[in-house]
Design a protein around this motif. Structure first.
Motif, PDB file in Angstrom:
ATOM      1  N   GLY A  53      32.597  33.335  35.564  1.00  6.60           N
ATOM      2  CA  GLY A  53      31.347  33.962  35.973  1.00  6.60           C
ATOM      3  C   GLY A  53      31.564  35.462  36.094  1.00  6.60           C
ATOM      4  O   GLY A  53      32.693  35.934  36.221  1.00  6.60           O
ATOM      5  N   SER A  54      30.502  36.224  36.076  1.00 10.98           N
ATOM      6  CA  SER A  54      30.634  37.686  35.998  1.00 10.98           C
ATOM      7  C   SER A  54      31.242  38.306  37.251  1.00 10.98           C
ATOM      8  O   SER A  54      32.071  39.213  37.144  1.00 10.98           O
ATOM      9  N   SER A  55      30.859  37.877  38.451  1.00 14.85           N
ATOM     10  CA  SER A  55      31.400  38.536  39.649  1.00 14.85           C
ATOM     11  C   SER A  55      32.880  38.202  39.851  1.00 14.85           C
ATOM     12  O   SER A  55      33.675  39.081  40.192  1.00 14.85           O
ATOM     13  N   GLN A  56      33.284  36.946  39.627  1.00 10.59           N
ATOM     14  CA  GLN A  56      34.700  36.601  39.764  1.00 10.59           C
ATOM     15  C   GLN A  56      35.524  37.280  38.671  1.00 10.59           C
ATOM     16  O   GLN A  56      36.628  37.766  38.926  1.00 10.59           O
ATOM     17  N   ASP A  57      34.994  37.344  37.462  1.00  4.56           N
ATOM     18  CA  ASP A  57      35.677  38.015  36.368  1.00  4.56           C
ATOM     19  C   ASP A  57      35.910  39.487  36.704  1.00  4.56           C
ATOM     20  O   ASP A  57      37.016  40.014  36.511  1.00  4.56           O
ATOM     21  N   SER A  58      34.898  40.159  37.221  1.00  2.00           N
ATOM     22  CA  SER A  58      35.041  41.576  37.604  1.00  2.00           C
ATOM     23  C   SER A  58      36.079  41.744  38.698  1.00  2.00           C
ATOM     24  O   SER A  58      36.915  42.653  38.643  1.00  2.00           O
ATOM     25  N   TRP A  59      36.013  40.870  39.720  1.00  2.00           N
ATOM     26  CA  TRP A  59      36.994  40.957  40.805  1.00  2.00           C
ATOM     27  C   TRP A  59      38.408  40.741  40.269  1.00  2.00           C
ATOM     28  O   TRP A  59      39.322  41.505  40.588  1.00  2.00           O
ATOM     29  N   PHE A  60      38.596  39.702  39.461  1.00  2.00           N
ATOM     30  CA  PHE A  60      39.917  39.369  38.936  1.00  2.00           C
ATOM     31  C   PHE A  60      40.496  40.530  38.134  1.00  2.00           C
ATOM     32  O   PHE A  60      41.646  40.940  38.330  1.00  2.00           O
ATOM     33  N   ARG A  61      39.724  41.063  37.237  1.00  2.00           N
ATOM     34  CA  ARG A  61      40.211  42.160  36.388  1.00  2.00           C
ATOM     35  C   ARG A  61      40.550  43.393  37.219  1.00  2.00           C
ATOM     36  O   ARG A  61      41.597  44.018  37.037  1.00  2.00           O
ATOM     37  N   LEU A 103      40.035  36.649  28.282  1.00  5.42           N
ATOM     38  CA  LEU A 103      40.981  36.493  29.392  1.00  5.42           C
ATOM     39  C   LEU A 103      42.428  36.440  28.909  1.00  5.42           C
ATOM     40  O   LEU A 103      43.318  37.009  29.544  1.00  5.42           O
ATOM     41  N   ILE A 104      42.670  35.757  27.810  1.00  6.73           N
ATOM     42  CA  ILE A 104      44.025  35.679  27.262  1.00  6.73           C
ATOM     43  C   ILE A 104      44.531  37.079  26.912  1.00  6.73           C
ATOM     44  O   ILE A 104      45.660  37.452  27.234  1.00  6.73           O
ATOM     45  N   ASP A 105      43.695  37.873  26.284  1.00  6.25           N
ATOM     46  CA  ASP A 105      44.061  39.246  25.949  1.00  6.25           C
ATOM     47  C   ASP A 105      44.299  40.070  27.213  1.00  6.25           C
ATOM     48  O   ASP A 105      45.290  40.806  27.315  1.00  6.25           O
ATOM     49  N   PHE A 106      43.413  39.950  28.176  1.00  8.81           N
ATOM     50  CA  PHE A 106      43.543  40.694  29.431  1.00  8.81           C
ATOM     51  C   PHE A 106      44.832  40.331  30.160  1.00  8.81           C
ATOM     52  O   PHE A 106      45.550  41.214  30.638  1.00  8.81           O
ATOM     53  N   MET A 107      45.142  39.045  30.257  1.00 11.14           N
ATOM     54  CA  MET A 107      46.358  38.631  30.965  1.00 11.14           C
ATOM     55  C   MET A 107      47.612  39.090  30.237  1.00 11.14           C
ATOM     56  O   MET A 107      48.603  39.476  30.869  1.00 11.14           O
ATOM     57  N   ASP A 108      47.583  39.098  28.916  1.00  7.94           N
ATOM     58  CA  ASP A 108      48.720  39.596  28.152  1.00  7.94           C
ATOM     59  C   ASP A 108      48.914  41.098  28.409  1.00  7.94           C
ATOM     60  O   ASP A 108      50.025  41.554  28.668  1.00  7.94           O
ATOM     61  N   ARG A 109      47.854  41.867  28.375  1.00  5.04           N
ATOM     62  CA  ARG A 109      47.932  43.310  28.601  1.00  5.04           C
ATOM     63  C   ARG A 109      48.361  43.656  30.018  1.00  5.04           C
ATOM     64  O   ARG A 109      48.875  44.747  30.265  1.00  5.04           O
ATOM     65  N   ASN A 110      48.164  42.744  30.967  1.00  2.00           N
ATOM     66  CA  ASN A 110      48.496  43.007  32.368  1.00  2.00           C
ATOM     67  C   ASN A 110      49.724  42.238  32.829  1.00  2.00           C
ATOM     68  O   ASN A 110      49.912  42.020  34.023  1.00  2.00           O
TER      69      ASN A 110
END
Length: 167
Positions: A53-61, A103-110
């Motif tokens: 969801g958008s709010s959890q995604d924003s918080w997580f990132r 998300l896979i790309d984001f987690m790899d970059r982080n």
């Protein structure tokens, strides 16, 4: 000894969300383990409906980008599987392909070390890019070979040791 829970699809159906909230607590949270010389980060996400969801995604990132460098390892816990393609269980089975890729790309970059996944009740352990994705089996009497997993984080990496429950 503490137990950390990840919200799953069975927790949100049949009035389960109220029980989870009242007996377990929040469905999104983070914690750290501290050891001599540093600490590791664990982030538990609510993917019971197969989306952040958008709010959890924003918080997580935002949280991960701001805090990741403070920790030796970062381990994500999620109910939903990133790579399972069987859609027979409808929307609770896996992320949309677009959300998975993002998300896979984001987690790899982080520099996420490990992602624990559930829902599908079988064991799978893969590395994609530099992130390890581990699908946990089930520890249920209904399963032919119920199992649990021992995890050890060290300076050398993270080791996994599956344990079959003896009957």
């Amino acid at each position: 000894q503490r137990i950390f829970h990840v919200l799953g699809n069975h927790d949100i159906f049949w009035n389960g969300w109220a029980d989870f909230r009242d007996n377990v607590g929040p469905s999104v949270y983070w914690f750290e383990t501290v050891f001599e010389g540093g600490k590791d980060l664990y982030i538990c996400l609510d993917t019971a409906t197969a989306t952040l969801g958008s709010s959890q995604d924003s918080w997580f990132r935002s949280f991960l980008e701001k805090n990741r460098r403070k920790y030796r390892h970062c381990i994500i816990l999620t109910h939903t599987n990133f790579f399972y393609t069987d859609l027979t269980q409808g929307s609770s089975g896996n992320f949309t392909i677009e959300e998975s890729f993002s998300l896979i790309d984001f987690m790899d970059r982080n520099d996420v070390s490990l992602v624990f996944q559930g829902h599908d009740h079988y064991r799978e352990d893969i590395i994609y890019n530099d992130v390890r994705y581990t699908l946990l089996g089930a520890i249920s009497d209904k399963m032919e070979s119920p199992e649990y997993l021992k995890v050890k984080a060290s300076p050398d990496g993270i080791s996994l040791d599956w344990q079959i429950v003896s009957r």
